[in-house]
Scaffold this motif. Sequence first.
Motif, PDB file in Angstrom:
ATOM      1  N   PHE A  13      31.073  14.050  88.553  1.00 56.97           N
ATOM      2  CA  PHE A  13      31.897  12.853  88.688  1.00 56.97           C
ATOM      3  C   PHE A  13      33.325  13.114  88.227  1.00 56.97           C
ATOM      4  CE2 PHE A  13      33.665   9.085  86.600  1.00 56.97           C
ATOM      5  CZ  PHE A  13      33.724   8.214  87.682  1.00 56.97           C
ATOM      6  N   ILE A  14      33.461  13.825  87.104  1.00 60.19           N
ATOM      7  CA  ILE A  14      34.794  14.121  86.574  1.00 60.19           C
ATOM      8  C   ILE A  14      35.573  14.993  87.544  1.00 60.19           C
ATOM      9  CG2 ILE A  14      36.036  15.326  84.718  1.00 60.19           C
ATOM     10  CD1 ILE A  14      33.752  14.435  82.838  1.00 60.19           C
ATOM     11  N   LEU A  15      34.909  16.010  88.084  1.00 60.75           N
ATOM     12  CA  LEU A  15      35.602  16.927  88.992  1.00 60.75           C
ATOM     13  C   LEU A  15      36.009  16.218  90.283  1.00 60.75           C
ATOM     14  CD1 LEU A  15      33.451  20.152  88.535  1.00 60.75           C
ATOM     15  CD2 LEU A  15      35.736  19.697  87.638  1.00 60.75           C
ATOM     16  N   LEU A  16      35.121  15.346  90.816  1.00 65.36           N
ATOM     17  CA  LEU A  16      35.481  14.616  92.026  1.00 65.36           C
ATOM     18  C   LEU A  16      36.648  13.669  91.780  1.00 65.36           C
ATOM     19  CD1 LEU A  16      31.926  13.756  93.447  1.00 65.36           C
ATOM     20  CD2 LEU A  16      33.607  15.361  94.403  1.00 65.36           C
ATOM     21  N   THR A  17      36.659  13.044  90.600  1.00 62.78           N
ATOM     22  CA  THR A  17      37.773  12.154  90.245  1.00 62.78           C
ATOM     23  C   THR A  17      39.071  12.937  90.151  1.00 62.78           C
ATOM     24  OG1 THR A  17      36.263  10.731  89.001  1.00 62.78           O
ATOM     25  CG2 THR A  17      38.608  10.492  88.534  1.00 62.78           C
ATOM     26  N   ALA A  18      38.990  14.114  89.538  1.00 61.89           N
ATOM     27  CA  ALA A  18      40.192  14.935  89.383  1.00 61.89           C
ATOM     28  C   ALA A  18      40.726  15.400  90.736  1.00 61.89           C
ATOM     29  CB  ALA A  18      39.883  16.146  88.500  1.00 61.89           C
ATOM     30  N   LEU A  19      39.817  15.748  91.642  1.00 66.77           N
ATOM     31  CA  LEU A  19      40.236  16.272  92.928  1.00 66.77           C
ATOM     32  C   LEU A  19      40.865  15.217  93.833  1.00 66.77           C
ATOM     33  CD1 LEU A  19      37.211  18.623  93.648  1.00 66.77           C
ATOM     34  CD2 LEU A  19      39.571  19.328  93.218  1.00 66.77           C
ATOM     35  N   THR A  20      40.644  13.938  93.526  1.00 66.38           N
ATOM     36  CA  THR A  20      41.215  12.883  94.353  1.00 66.38           C
ATOM     37  C   THR A  20      42.569  12.405  93.845  1.00 66.38           C
ATOM     38  OG1 THR A  20      40.051  11.207  93.068  1.00 66.38           O
ATOM     39  CG2 THR A  20      38.941  12.064  95.036  1.00 66.38           C
ATOM     40  N   SER A  21      43.077  13.051  92.775  1.00 67.38           N
ATOM     41  CA  SER A  21      44.369  12.637  92.203  1.00 67.38           C
ATOM     42  C   SER A  21      45.172  13.862  91.838  1.00 67.38           C
ATOM     43  CB  SER A  21      44.141  11.767  90.969  1.00 67.38           C
ATOM     44  OG  SER A  21      45.351  11.503  90.329  1.00 67.38           O
ATOM     45  N   CYS A  22      46.410  13.942  92.292  1.00 66.10           N
ATOM     46  CA  CYS A  22      47.236  15.118  92.035  1.00 66.10           C
ATOM     47  C   CYS A  22      48.206  14.900  90.892  1.00 66.10           C
ATOM     48  CB  CYS A  22      48.029  15.499  93.290  1.00 66.10           C
ATOM     49  SG  CYS A  22      46.976  16.019  94.658  1.00 66.10           S
ATOM     50  N   THR A  23      48.511  13.698  90.571  1.00 70.48           N
ATOM     51  CA  THR A  23      49.444  13.415  89.474  1.00 70.48           C
ATOM     52  C   THR A  23      48.913  12.249  88.671  1.00 70.48           C
ATOM     53  OG1 THR A  23      50.714  11.893  90.841  1.00 70.48           O
ATOM     54  CG2 THR A  23      51.455  14.179  90.799  1.00 70.48           C
ATOM     55  N   ARG A  24      49.457  12.056  87.474  1.00 69.05           N
ATOM     56  CA  ARG A  24      49.069  10.948  86.633  1.00 69.05           C
ATOM     57  C   ARG A  24      49.540   9.646  87.265  1.00 69.05           C
ATOM     58  NH1 ARG A  24      51.424  11.613  80.929  1.00 69.05           N
ATOM     59  NH2 ARG A  24      49.911  10.030  80.391  1.00 69.05           N
ATOM     60  N   GLN A  25      48.638   8.678  87.318  1.00 74.64           N
ATOM     61  CA  GLN A  25      49.019   7.395  87.881  1.00 74.64           C
ATOM     62  C   GLN A  25      49.809   6.588  86.861  1.00 74.64           C
ATOM     63  OE1 GLN A  25      45.441   5.489  89.111  1.00 74.64           O
ATOM     64  NE2 GLN A  25      45.151   6.805  90.885  1.00 74.64           N
ATOM     65  N   LYS A  26      50.747   5.797  87.348  1.00 76.68           N
ATOM     66  CA  LYS A  26      51.493   4.910  86.474  1.00 76.68           C
ATOM     67  C   LYS A  26      50.560   3.820  85.964  1.00 76.68           C
ATOM     68  CE  LYS A  26      56.010   5.638  88.599  1.00 76.68           C
ATOM     69  NZ  LYS A  26      57.183   5.002  89.273  1.00 76.68           N
ATOM     70  N   PRO A  27      50.779   3.340  84.738  1.00 78.69           N
ATOM     71  CA  PRO A  27      49.900   2.296  84.201  1.00 78.69           C
ATOM     72  C   PRO A  27      49.961   1.033  85.047  1.00 78.69           C
ATOM     73  CG  PRO A  27      51.858   2.572  82.835  1.00 78.69           C
ATOM     74  CD  PRO A  27      51.834   3.718  83.798  1.00 78.69           C
ATOM     75  N   HIS A  28      48.804   0.429  85.231  1.00 73.71           N
ATOM     76  CA  HIS A  28      48.712  -0.792  86.034  1.00 73.71           C
ATOM     77  C   HIS A  28      49.237  -1.995  85.252  1.00 73.71           C
ATOM     78  CE1 HIS A  28      47.343  -3.336  89.227  1.00 73.71           C
ATOM     79  NE2 HIS A  28      46.493  -3.991  88.457  1.00 73.71           N
ATOM     80  N   TYR A  29      49.038  -1.972  83.899  1.00 74.81           N
ATOM     81  CA  TYR A  29      49.488  -3.063  83.053  1.00 74.81           C
ATOM     82  C   TYR A  29      50.365  -2.527  81.924  1.00 74.81           C
ATOM     83  CZ  TYR A  29      45.745  -5.782  85.260  1.00 74.81           C
ATOM     84  OH  TYR A  29      44.931  -6.414  86.165  1.00 74.81           O
ATOM     85  N   VAL A  30      51.368  -3.320  81.555  1.00 68.11           N
ATOM     86  CA  VAL A  30      52.220  -3.012  80.402  1.00 68.11           C
ATOM     87  C   VAL A  30      52.065  -4.161  79.407  1.00 68.11           C
ATOM     88  CG1 VAL A  30      54.550  -2.589  79.562  1.00 68.11           C
ATOM     89  CG2 VAL A  30      53.863  -1.731  81.815  1.00 68.11           C
ATOM     90  N   ILE A  31      51.650  -3.825  78.183  1.00 69.73           N
ATOM     91  CA  ILE A  31      51.379  -4.835  77.157  1.00 69.73           C
ATOM     92  C   ILE A  31      52.345  -4.638  75.995  1.00 69.73           C
ATOM     93  CG2 ILE A  31      49.692  -5.692  75.484  1.00 69.73           C
ATOM     94  CD1 ILE A  31      47.491  -4.900  77.429  1.00 69.73           C
ATOM     95  N   GLY A  32      53.041  -5.689  75.619  1.00 64.42           N
ATOM     96  CA  GLY A  32      53.923  -5.654  74.455  1.00 64.42           C
ATOM     97  C   GLY A  32      53.168  -6.103  73.216  1.00 64.42           C
ATOM     98  N   VAL A  33      53.375  -5.379  72.108  1.00 66.73           N
ATOM     99  CA  VAL A  33      52.701  -5.703  70.839  1.00 66.73           C
ATOM    100  C   VAL A  33      53.776  -5.964  69.788  1.00 66.73           C
ATOM    101  CG1 VAL A  33      51.082  -4.950  69.068  1.00 66.73           C
ATOM    102  CG2 VAL A  33      50.736  -4.238  71.446  1.00 66.73           C
TER     103      VAL A  33
END
Length: 523
Positions: A13-33
């Motif tokens: 599962f990890i290898l298949l996930t890695a092979l479907t993405s070539c770069t780090r995805q930008k965060p979907h959410y930004v949370i201020g603390v």
Amino acid sequence: MPKRSLIAITLLFILLTALTSCTRQKPHYVIGVSQCSEDIWREKQNAELRMGAYLQGDVELRFAVAYDSDQRQVQQIDSLVATGIDLLIVAPNQMATISPAIDRAYDKGIPVIVFERKTSSKKYTAFISADNYEMGRVMGEYIAGQLHGKGRVMEIMGLKGSSPAIERHNGFADALKDYPDITIIASLQGDWTEESGYEAVKDYQGDLSHTDFVFGQNDRMAMGARKAIIEQIEKQTADNPGLRQPLIKGLQICGIDGLPGENGGIQLVRDSILDASYIYPTHGDQLIQLAADILDGKPYEKETLMMSALVTRDNARVLLMQNEEIMRQSAYLDQLHSRADNYLKQLDTQHVINWMAVGVIVLLLVTMILFYLYYLKKIAMQREHVVNTLWNMKQEDIPQTMPETAESNEEIPEDEPVAVSLFIARFKEAVEARLDESELSVEDLAADMNLSRVQLYRKVKSFTGSTPVELLRTARLKRGYQLLMTTDKSVSEIAYLVGFSAPSYFTKCFKEEYGQLPGDIRK
């Protein structure tokens, strides 16, 4: 499913996930603390927030610290909103002064989670905290029990205008209303720091020599107060040093926070520096999960009170051991997180993808989490099974033949079930014979069984997975349950009959054990 198959599927599962993405995805959410201050309690919480965000996988956190300044926190909240955050998490420095900034964020359509401290504004999406009033009330009951309903008590309060300071004081004062012979001689003002507790007591004009107990609204102020009192004792005994140590040893001080780790409240109680503390949960991971549920449109509770617990010398050692284990595992996971994050940054800059390395790092992280969850579940199941078996054992179920090893203080082999059963029966008999003694200690039980404290602890822990103190509390609660069902004695009478020093503590432990209040059992 065999372990090898599970590992193989996880790796695939990890290898298949890695092979479907070539770069780090930008965060979907930004949370201020927006943190109102910076201290060891918030450092622990921030670490949990970061770990929770990492496990969510698509969350970026932006932190701001106000250092106890209302004006700075208002500016920081406005600045976080201006950067384009999707959700705001805020611990207001004071109830009223921060509300306008919270209102502005909420009016712009940004969900707001208020945590730990309350706001006078009604414009928030969710609130999550421990019950500060209940903490103050329980500490008042505890102190009343230790003083046997008579004495003089000093309180060191937290930051003026902050909701925890107000609610802890109200709970504390309400608890002591039931004890007319206990006087609150002063409620001194601090600001949650150790230095403020020290200065408040140092500047106090009254006579500290007649103070029987000091309640600091957090452990740091309690330690500051302790330092100031010790300094005064040293001055008063300059001509008679022999009196100094007994006076210092007689100090009775308690606080709130109950943090694990070096010099945390749990360790201070274990080492008899503080008499008691109260765990004030951080739960940054729970905060992130709540934020994710809100942003994903999932159901959530608008008001959440987190569970907490009183820390005394009876349970401090066990709590410290458990928390140290959790902290070790958390630190290890944090290291793996940091390594994985650094590696992924290198991939971004070098445009070189090493799928196997990424898979190994993630696999280590997943395996560690699964192993730790399995470890916790195994320990919990073992403890529940053994404790239930021990206190429900009938006389006819106990083997009547005792091997030679069971008659002596030698170690009982784990493959000798008869000897083990007889040892457990002897321990149960020793506990139940002295169940009504509130001062009963492990040393007393060991002496009754002709064992040393270390021998008793090791054997009970080895055979049951629980400590003698934990089993003693279980026995007391079980006896209390029986008395509730078979007598018309009051809850307070029963609490004392089964060895609890305070009815409120009996009620709290009973609720944790049986999920109901003692009074509800009879209904």
